[in-house]
Every structure is written in structure tokens, then in C-alpha cells.
Scaffold this motif. Structure first.
Motif, PDB file in Angstrom:
ATOM      1  N   SER A  54     -15.089 -19.311 -19.783  1.00  0.00           N
ATOM      2  CA  SER A  54     -15.336 -20.500 -18.971  1.00  0.00           C
ATOM      3  C   SER A  54     -14.572 -21.701 -19.519  1.00  0.00           C
ATOM      4  O   SER A  54     -13.963 -21.637 -20.588  1.00  0.00           O
ATOM      5  CB  SER A  54     -16.840 -20.808 -18.939  1.00  0.00           C
TER       6      SER A  54
ATOM      7  N   ASN B 293     -21.734 -19.124  -7.620  1.00  0.00           N
ATOM      8  CA  ASN B 293     -20.276 -19.205  -7.544  1.00  0.00           C
ATOM      9  C   ASN B 293     -19.848 -20.128  -6.404  1.00  0.00           C
ATOM     10  O   ASN B 293     -18.666 -20.191  -6.061  1.00  0.00           O
ATOM     11  CB  ASN B 293     -19.682 -17.799  -7.346  1.00  0.00           C
TER      12      ASN B 293
ATOM     13  N   PHE C 257     -17.493 -29.151 -11.421  1.00  0.00           N
ATOM     14  CA  PHE C 257     -17.609 -27.692 -11.470  1.00  0.00           C
ATOM     15  C   PHE C 257     -17.923 -27.128 -10.085  1.00  0.00           C
ATOM     16  O   PHE C 257     -18.519 -27.783  -9.239  1.00  0.00           O
ATOM     17  CB  PHE C 257     -18.678 -27.254 -12.474  1.00  0.00           C
ATOM     18  N   HIS C 258     -17.491 -25.895  -9.879  1.00  0.00           N
ATOM     19  CA  HIS C 258     -17.794 -25.186  -8.633  1.00  0.00           C
ATOM     20  C   HIS C 258     -18.523 -23.864  -8.909  1.00  0.00           C
ATOM     21  O   HIS C 258     -18.981 -23.198  -7.983  1.00  0.00           O
ATOM     22  CB  HIS C 258     -16.505 -24.910  -7.839  1.00  0.00           C
ATOM     23  N   GLN C 259     -18.607 -23.485 -10.177  1.00  0.00           N
ATOM     24  CA  GLN C 259     -19.354 -22.300 -10.595  1.00  0.00           C
ATOM     25  C   GLN C 259     -20.301 -22.695 -11.724  1.00  0.00           C
ATOM     26  O   GLN C 259     -20.001 -23.616 -12.501  1.00  0.00           O
ATOM     27  CB  GLN C 259     -18.413 -21.211 -11.124  1.00  0.00           C
TER      28      GLN C 259
ATOM     29  N   TYR D  54     -19.665 -23.602 -17.009  1.00  0.00           N
ATOM     30  CA  TYR D  54     -19.055 -23.936 -15.726  1.00  0.00           C
ATOM     31  C   TYR D  54     -17.643 -23.360 -15.629  1.00  0.00           C
ATOM     32  O   TYR D  54     -16.870 -23.384 -16.598  1.00  0.00           O
ATOM     33  CB  TYR D  54     -18.972 -25.453 -15.549  1.00  0.00           C
ATOM     34  N   ASN D  55     -17.302 -22.849 -14.440  1.00  0.00           N
ATOM     35  CA  ASN D  55     -15.925 -22.533 -14.036  1.00  0.00           C
ATOM     36  C   ASN D  55     -15.198 -21.553 -14.964  1.00  0.00           C
ATOM     37  O   ASN D  55     -14.837 -21.893 -16.088  1.00  0.00           O
ATOM     38  CB  ASN D  55     -15.075 -23.803 -13.943  1.00  0.00           C
TER      39      ASN D  55
ATOM     40  N   ASN E  80     -10.740 -18.171 -12.556  1.00  0.00           N
ATOM     41  CA  ASN E  80     -11.388 -18.303 -11.240  1.00  0.00           C
ATOM     42  C   ASN E  80     -12.082 -17.030 -10.756  1.00  0.00           C
ATOM     43  O   ASN E  80     -12.378 -16.898  -9.564  1.00  0.00           O
ATOM     44  CB  ASN E  80     -10.384 -18.766 -10.172  1.00  0.00           C
TER      45      ASN E  80
END
Length: 339
Positions: free
Chosen positions: A78, A129, A147-149, A169-170, A174
Motif C-alpha cells: 500500500s 475498493n 484514498f480510494h481503497q 490505503y491504496n 492499483n
């Protein structure tokens, strides 16, 4: 279109005396993916084993949380993360680890608020996710940390109580987070739980030690500065400790000199000492006991004494010189008799 990994098997065959090249192509994408996952898990298990050793050597909780975050980020590939304890019914994140840099943050979560609030409520790990569209993710915090995850893992003690949690995070490449990540982070959380409890026990011992030291210091100040004579001795009469007022009342030159003297010498005779000890053993304590005490030079003074049997063989007492008062009382009585 999607790329696939292919394995080719090429061999020469002779057909009717004519050589041919026979080629077989096989899609091995799934096999390669499984091999990659196995290598990844083996590497994670190795890192986890090393992490357990590192964490259990740390006895500072703040350092444990920083090290935990770094290890969790490395284990899952990550970019960033954070960790915090559960205290006063809330989780407060104070440090944010991002690509090797640590910055100060201040995010507070109570039960039911955000993902950490969900952790407080359920004590179960949480993974997303698609943080942008996740109802448990706080938009302002997601945008702040970019963050997106996310995976949030609870840290539980042996009794199942929540000690804290940590978030990552992230993924760098990807890839989506998966159950394998949750499983490996669960193992890390178990190791961290032991480290945190060890550090907390050390802090508690140090706190108790400091309190005892302070208590002893206060007692010593009261002991030394007391205007009454204070002493500690054994039943057999060995003086273990005394203050300067006690030294002065009995006419000795120093505390060291008193410590070399048996308490029997302070009584008029041995028989009186025996009666005194018998009463003390029977009642466990004597209050406002008036008697005569023998000074170093052999003269006698009047004292009033309070003494307690603090242990089976140890007694502690205070004495006050009331000689002047007794002499005044005797003088007044003598005047009344003459009248």
C-alpha cells in the motif's frame, strides 16, 4: 482485449518422411496468477514473522503504532496508513504514514461514525475498493488523505476487547484489496495486541513505581519533619529507624547512635519493657500512654506515646516529651497540699 500469458510446446514431427513443426499454445494466465499469489503470500508470511519480532521488542506505544503502520503498508503493497488506540470510547488518529513520511493528523471517531466507528461497533475488519461510493467512508477525510481503497483492521486483546485499529490505503499497483490481505493483517493485529499489552503493563508498573516513590518521599518528609519523636523498631528492641526529634528527646548525639541502642534501654527496667510489649501484642496498638523514658545520661523524662504493631514483629511509635507539663502539674499539686 485482455493480455494472456501463454505457454508454447514446440516439437518436430515426421509425417510421410516430411518434417513438420508441431506447436501447442496453452493459456496459463490463471496458473501464473496463482503462482504470483503464492509468492506474495509466502513473502507476506515472512514479513509477518519478522514484524512480530520487531514489535515485541518495542515498549513505547507511540513507536509501536508507527511501526505497525509501516509494516501493514509493506505487507499489502500500500501507499499509506495510520493507527490509533481506542481510549475514552473513541479512536483518535494522530500520525499519518505516507510513502515513508510521517505527518500529524487529528481525526476522531466515536461508535458509529465512519469506518473506525463501524470497527468500534462490530470489532471486525472492514475493506472497500470503492471508497468514494462507500457509505461508511467520511468524504472530508477521504479527500484529505486522498484514498480510494481502504482496509481497517481491529486490534483485539485475548478477551476480545478493542485496543485500537489500523488503516491502510491504496495499493501501489492499483490491485484490489482481497481476503488474503485481511487475513495477513489479522495476523499482524494479533502480534500488535501482545506488543501493546506488554507496553501498557510496563507503563502501569512505572506509574505504580512512581506513585510508590512519591508516597515514600512524602512519608519520609513527614517522618523527618515531625516535631514528635518517631521511631520504628522490632519487638526485640532493635531500632530500625527514627527521626531527629526522637534523637533529641532521648539526649543522643546522632541517629546512628540511637540505631546502635536497644529500645529496652529507653525503659526504666526490663520488666517494664516486657509489660509494654505484652499490652501491645494484645491490643495491637496503644494510645496516649504516659510513662517515664530513660535518656542517654540515665536521667528520666515524662513522655506520652502512641504505638502500633504494624507487622507481626515490627512496631512504629511517636513520643512527645511532656516533662515540663508533668513538673507543672506536680508543682501545682504540691501547692494545693501546702494550702
Amino acid at each position: 482485449f485482455r493480455s494472456v500469458e501463454t505457454e508454447f510446446i514446440i516439437k518436430q514431427v515426421i509425417l510421410n518422411n516430411v518434417p513438420y513443426i508441431h506447436t501447442v499454445a496453452r493459456d496459463i494466465t490463471e496458473r501464473k496468477l496463482n503462482e504470483k499469489l503464492i509468492r506474495q503470500k509466502n513473502n507476506q508470511l515472512l514479513l509477518l514473522s519478522k514484524a512480530a519480532t520487531k514489535l515485541n521488542k518495542i515498549l513505547n506505544i507511540e513507536v509501536i503504532l508507527q511501526k505497525l503502520t509501516k509494516i501493514a503498508v509493506e505487507l499489502t503493497g500500500s501507499t499509506s496508513g495510520t493507527a490509533a488506540l481506542y481510549e475514552d470510547k473513541k479512536i483518535v488518529f494522530k500520525k499519518y504514514y505516507d510513502n515513508g513520511k510521517i505527518t500529524d493528523i487529528d481525526f476522531k471517531f466515536k461508535k458509529g461514525y465512519g469506518v473506525p466507528g463501524w470497527i468500534i461497533k462490530t470489532k471486525k475488519p472492514y475493506m472497500t475498493n470503492d471508497a468514494k461510493n462507500d457509505k461508511h467512508v467520511i468524504k472530508e477525510i477521504r479527500e484529505k488523505l486522498n484514498f480510494h481503497q481502504l482496509i481497517d483492521t481491529p486490534i483485539l486483546n485475548k478477551q476480545g476487547d478493542l485496543l485500537g485499529c489500523f488503516e491502510i490505503y491504496n495499493t501501489i499497483d492499483n490491485r484490489p484489496y482481497n481476503e488474503n490481505d485481511i487475513e495477513i493483517l489479522h495476523g499482524l493485529a494479533a502480534n500488535t495486541s501482545v506488543a501493546i499489552e506488554n507496553a501498557q503493563m510496563l507503563l502501569e508498573r512505572e506509574k505504580v513505581k512512581e506513585e510508590l516513590t512519591e508516597s515514600e518521599s512524602k512519608y519520609r518528609r513527614l517522618f523527618e519533619n515531625n516535631l514528635s519523636g518517631v521511631y520504628v523498631s522490632t519487638i526485640s528492641g532493635k531500632i530500625l529507624d527514627c527521626n531527629e526529634a526522637f534523637v533529641s528527646i532521648l539526649g543522643y548525639s546522632s541517629k546512628e547512635e540511637v540505631l546502635k541502642t536497644n529500645a529496652t534501654n529507653f525503659h526504666q527496667n526490663k520488666k517494664e519493657r516486657e509489660i509494654f510489649i505484652q499490652k501491645l501484642k494484645r491490643k495491637k496498638g496503644l494510645s496516649n500512654l504516659e510513662s517515664k523514658a530513660k535518656k542517654k545520661d540515665g536521667s528520666f523524662i515524662y513522655i506520652i506515646e502512641n504505638v502500633q504493631l504494624v507487622k507481626e514483629n515490627i512496631l512504629q511509635g511517636t513520643v512527645v516529651d511532656i516533662t515540663q507539663r508533668k513538673q507543672n502539674e506536680i508543682g501545682r499539686a504540691s501547692c494545693r497540699e501546702r494550702v
